[in-house]
Scaffold this active site. Structure first.
Site, PDB file in Angstrom:
ATOM      1  N   HIS A 206       0.812  -1.225   0.000  1.00 10.67           N
ATOM      2  CA  HIS A 206       0.000   0.000   0.000  1.00 10.67           C
ATOM      3  C   HIS A 206       0.842   1.270   0.000  1.00 10.67           C
ATOM      4  O   HIS A 206       0.320   2.369  -0.057  1.00 10.67           O
ATOM      5  CB  HIS A 206      -0.881   0.047   1.254  1.00 10.67           C
ATOM      6  CG  HIS A 206      -0.100   0.356   2.505  1.00 10.67           C
ATOM      7  ND1 HIS A 206       0.706  -0.568   3.130  1.00 10.67           N
ATOM      8  CD2 HIS A 206       0.026   1.506   3.221  1.00 10.67           C
ATOM      9  CE1 HIS A 206       1.280  -0.012   4.183  1.00 10.67           C
ATOM     10  NE2 HIS A 206       0.892   1.249   4.266  1.00 10.67           N
TER      11      HIS A 206
HETATM   12  C1  UD1 Z   1      -1.133   6.119   5.801  1.00  9.77           C
HETATM   13  C2  UD1 Z   1       0.259   6.476   6.304  1.00  9.77           C
HETATM   14  C3  UD1 Z   1       1.185   5.286   6.106  1.00  9.77           C
HETATM   15  C4  UD1 Z   1       0.615   4.050   6.786  1.00  9.77           C
HETATM   16  C5  UD1 Z   1      -0.811   3.801   6.328  1.00  9.77           C
HETATM   17  C6  UD1 Z   1      -1.411   2.690   7.133  1.00  9.77           C
HETATM   18  C7  UD1 Z   1       0.953   8.823   6.061  1.00  9.77           C
HETATM   19  C8  UD1 Z   1       1.802   9.758   5.312  1.00  9.77           C
HETATM   20  N1  UD1 Z   1       0.832   7.587   5.544  1.00  9.77           N
HETATM   21  O1  UD1 Z   1      -1.037   5.821   4.419  1.00  9.77           O
HETATM   22  O2  UD1 Z   1       2.439   5.568   6.696  1.00  9.77           O
HETATM   23  O3  UD1 Z   1       1.411   2.940   6.453  1.00  9.77           O
HETATM   24  O4  UD1 Z   1      -1.598   4.984   6.527  1.00  9.77           O
HETATM   25  O5  UD1 Z   1      -2.421   2.025   6.449  1.00  9.77           O
HETATM   26  O6  UD1 Z   1       0.399   9.168   7.070  1.00  9.77           O
HETATM   27  N2  UD1 Z   1      -8.478   5.758   1.841  1.00  9.77           N
HETATM   28  C9  UD1 Z   1      -9.743   5.191   1.929  1.00  9.77           C
HETATM   29  N3  UD1 Z   1     -10.280   5.010   3.167  1.00  9.77           N
HETATM   30  C10 UD1 Z   1      -9.652   5.372   4.298  1.00  9.77           C
HETATM   31  C11 UD1 Z   1      -8.378   5.954   4.197  1.00  9.77           C
HETATM   32  C12 UD1 Z   1      -7.804   6.142   2.966  1.00  9.77           C
HETATM   33  O7  UD1 Z   1     -10.353   4.856   0.930  1.00  9.77           O
HETATM   34  O8  UD1 Z   1     -10.196   5.152   5.382  1.00  9.77           O
HETATM   35  C13 UD1 Z   1      -7.849   5.930   0.508  1.00  9.77           C
HETATM   36  C14 UD1 Z   1      -8.064   7.306  -0.090  1.00  9.77           C
HETATM   37  O9  UD1 Z   1      -8.171   7.151  -1.460  1.00  9.77           O
HETATM   38  C15 UD1 Z   1      -6.793   8.023   0.252  1.00  9.77           C
HETATM   39  C16 UD1 Z   1      -5.754   6.903   0.189  1.00  9.77           C
HETATM   40  O10 UD1 Z   1      -6.438   5.759   0.661  1.00  9.77           O
HETATM   41  O11 UD1 Z   1      -6.501   9.061  -0.650  1.00  9.77           O
HETATM   42  C17 UD1 Z   1      -4.531   7.164   1.041  1.00  9.77           C
HETATM   43  O12 UD1 Z   1      -4.861   7.412   2.386  1.00  9.77           O
HETATM   44  P1  UD1 Z   1      -3.866   8.213   3.357  1.00  9.77           P
HETATM   45  O13 UD1 Z   1      -4.410   8.258   4.726  1.00  9.77           O
HETATM   46  O14 UD1 Z   1      -3.482   9.516   2.734  1.00  9.77           O
HETATM   47  O15 UD1 Z   1      -2.558   7.372   3.341  1.00  9.77           O
HETATM   48  P2  UD1 Z   1      -2.314   5.808   3.488  1.00  9.77           P
HETATM   49  O16 UD1 Z   1      -1.856   5.288   2.185  1.00  9.77           O
HETATM   50  O17 UD1 Z   1      -3.477   5.169   4.138  1.00  9.77           O
HETATM   51  N1  UDP Z   2      -3.556  -5.373   8.959  1.00 10.24           N
HETATM   52  C1  UDP Z   2      -4.857  -5.817   9.186  1.00 10.24           C
HETATM   53  N2  UDP Z   2      -5.622  -6.156   8.101  1.00 10.24           N
HETATM   54  C2  UDP Z   2      -5.160  -6.109   6.829  1.00 10.24           C
HETATM   55  C3  UDP Z   2      -3.821  -5.668   6.611  1.00 10.24           C
HETATM   56  C4  UDP Z   2      -3.049  -5.289   7.690  1.00 10.24           C
HETATM   57  O1  UDP Z   2      -5.302  -5.913  10.334  1.00 10.24           O
HETATM   58  O2  UDP Z   2      -5.906  -6.452   5.907  1.00 10.24           O
HETATM   59  C5  UDP Z   2      -2.755  -4.960  10.120  1.00 10.24           C
HETATM   60  C6  UDP Z   2      -1.437  -5.679  10.275  1.00 10.24           C
HETATM   61  O3  UDP Z   2      -1.589  -6.817  11.089  1.00 10.24           O
HETATM   62  C7  UDP Z   2      -0.552  -4.627  10.925  1.00 10.24           C
HETATM   63  C8  UDP Z   2      -1.132  -3.316  10.458  1.00 10.24           C
HETATM   64  O4  UDP Z   2      -2.402  -3.606   9.911  1.00 10.24           O
HETATM   65  O5  UDP Z   2      -0.669  -4.654  12.337  1.00 10.24           O
HETATM   66  C9  UDP Z   2      -0.224  -2.714   9.430  1.00 10.24           C
HETATM   67  O6  UDP Z   2      -0.845  -1.615   8.876  1.00 10.24           O
HETATM   68  P1  UDP Z   2      -0.404  -0.998   7.484  1.00 10.24           P
HETATM   69  O7  UDP Z   2       0.306  -2.029   6.681  1.00 10.24           O
HETATM   70  O8  UDP Z   2      -1.611  -0.366   6.926  1.00 10.24           O
HETATM   71  O9  UDP Z   2       0.570   0.179   7.941  1.00 10.24           O
HETATM   72  P2  UDP Z   2       2.127   0.252   8.298  1.00 10.24           P
HETATM   73  O10 UDP Z   2       2.410  -0.711   9.376  1.00 10.24           O
HETATM   74  O11 UDP Z   2       2.876  -0.010   7.023  1.00 10.24           O
HETATM   75  O12 UDP Z   2       2.292   1.678   8.700  1.00 10.24           O
END
Ligand code: UD1
Ligand code: UDP
Length: 367
Positions: A206
């Site tokens: 992601h």
């Molecule tokens: C964010 C964090 C990343 C973390 C991840 C965990 C930052 C800079 N990035 O990335 O470090 O690993 O969360 O999962 O803070 N979206 C949805 N539903 C939601 C949230 C997001 O559909 O509830 C979609 C939207 O299209 C949005 C995109 O995901 O534009 C990205 O979401 P965003 O919160 O900006 O960053 P993540 O990729 O989730």
């Molecule tokens: N995770 C989850 N369901 C999923 C994918 C990930 O519960 O379908 C959990 C996973 O066990 C871990 C956390 O989400 O604890 C990791 O989140 P993510 O990869 O979104 O963010 P990151 O750790 O890279 O910031």
């Protein structure tokens, strides 16, 4: 009077702060959860509060998605307002998201002390938004909870005074200790998806630098599919909405045997991970969890801020190059999971609360 305010906004923050929040509940530490609203889809947000036994946040700023500056700016404005109202002694943030940055930065110009859970991680890759966030948060924090001695060392090298740092282990171990047996007994995901233990590869991807670049994302999908074909294993990919959106935007094909499924709740994901032959990921938390659970991991990145997992023999970097991914998966499948867990004993939350200036006596571990 509120002693501790937790500022959080995304899936991994909910998971990794849950042991600290539960510990506050148990020990009568007056606290409030301020949700920025960075994650809002049910499958990234409310399912985690439910599964982890947490109450609804006291405040949800509802900021949602947007470009970095806009999203962080709105959070900053909202957190500042809530800190003024709630007047906590300490603001606790976790990790490296924009929510953590906004929480720490807002508090840094106000009265509360700042605590950073999972301090001192470094990828040394300044092109990652997370690297910027974690460096800034570490340098405004008053209490830095480093998961390992390596992260403590990085902080000291950057001039952070040693008296601010405690090595606690990672709270993800506390969360896993609480849920892994329940997941084994109660999660139905293997049956629901028609999977057998050891009969599939799990994948998550992601990260902005991977999925926002069509060539890189295509290459990553090709590598994962190639690895699946090499070993006759399906590749199960619970897909983050960011990645799903990019597949649609770029018109990418998801090659067989990669199968996308919805994001899983924590119980189901921990079960899926524990029962997989190996995991391919670009997630931070998943690298740690795989290491703790004894599942070999391939990290589809050029670097990692979790070098402890590599040193332990649990993880290897493959970049997004298809051949390197395939080779790394073959190597991963050849390991036996018998490495040492570098992330502690599952008592990180208790150490964190004990180190904070809260009124309660923290005498027992709460899971
Ligand atoms: C964010 C964090 C990343 C973390 C991840 C965990 C930052 C800079 N990035 O990335 O470090 O690993 O969360 O999962 O803070 N979206 C949805 N539903 C939601 C949230 C997001 O559909 O509830 C979609 C939207 O299209 C949005 C995109 O995901 O534009 C990205 O979401 P965003 O919160 O900006 O960053 P993540 O990729 O989730
Ligand atoms: N995770 C989850 N369901 C999923 C994918 C990930 O519960 O379908 C959990 C996973 O066990 C871990 C956390 O989400 O604890 C990791 O989140 P993510 O990869 O979104 O963010 P990151 O750790 O890279 O910031």
């Amino acid at each position: 009077m509120t002693e501790v305010a937790f500022v959080l906004g995304t899936r991994p923050e909910i998971i990794k702060l849950s042991p600290v929040i539960r510990s506050c509940d148990r020990h009568g530490v007056d606290h409030a959860v301020i949700h920025t609203g960075q994650h809002y889809s049910e499958r990234l947000d409310s399912v985690f509060f439910d599964r982890l036994g947490l109450a609804e946040p006291e405040v949800n700023l509802g900021v949602g998605s947007g470009p970095h500056g806009e999203q962080t700016g709105e959070m900053l404005r909202g957190v500042e307002r809530v800190i003024t109202d709630v007047d906590p002694d300490i603001v606790v943030v976790q990790g490296d998201t924009n929510s953590a940055l906004a929480g720490a930065l807002a508090a840094s110009k106000m009265d509360p002390e700042i605590a950073h859970v999972e301090a001192g991680l470094r990828s040394f890759d300044r092109s990652m938004p997370e690297e910027t966030n974690r460096v800034i948060v570490d340098h405004v924090a008053d209490h830095l909870f480093a998961p390992t001695e390596k992260s403590e060392k990085y902080l000291v090298r950057e001039g952070v005074p040693e008296h601010r740092i405690s090595v606690t282990g990672n709270t993800v171990v506390d969360a896993l200790e609480r849920i892994r047996d329940v997941a084994r007994r109660e999660a139905t995901v293997l049956d629901d998806l028609g999977l057998a233990t050891g009969g599939y590869l799990l994948m998550t991807a992601h990260r902005q630098e991977n999925v926002d670049d069509p060539d890189r994302f295509r290459s990553l999908l090709d590598g994962a599919a190639g690895a699946g074909r090499d070993h006759g294993l399906e590749v199960v990919y619970p897909i983050h909405p960011r990645a799903r959106g990019k597949i649609e935007e770029f018109g990418l094909d998801v090659p067989a045997p990669v199968r996308t499924v919805d994001p899983q709740d924590y119980l189901d994901f921990v079960r899926l991970l524990s029962a997989s032959a190996a995991v391919l990921t670009d997630s931070g938390g998943v690298q740690e969890e795989a290491c703790v659970l004894g599942v070999p991991c391939v990290t589809m990145r050029d670097n990692t801020e979790r070098p402890e997992t590599i040193d332990a023999g649990a993880n290897r970097l493959s970049s997004c190059d298809p051949d390197r991914i395939r080779r790394a998966v073959t190597e991963a499948l050849d390991t036996d999971g018998a490495w040492e867990n570098p992330y502690g004993d599952g008592e990180a939350a208790a150490r964190i609360l004990r180190a904070l200036p809260v009124s309660a006596e923290i005498d027992e571990v709460v899971r």
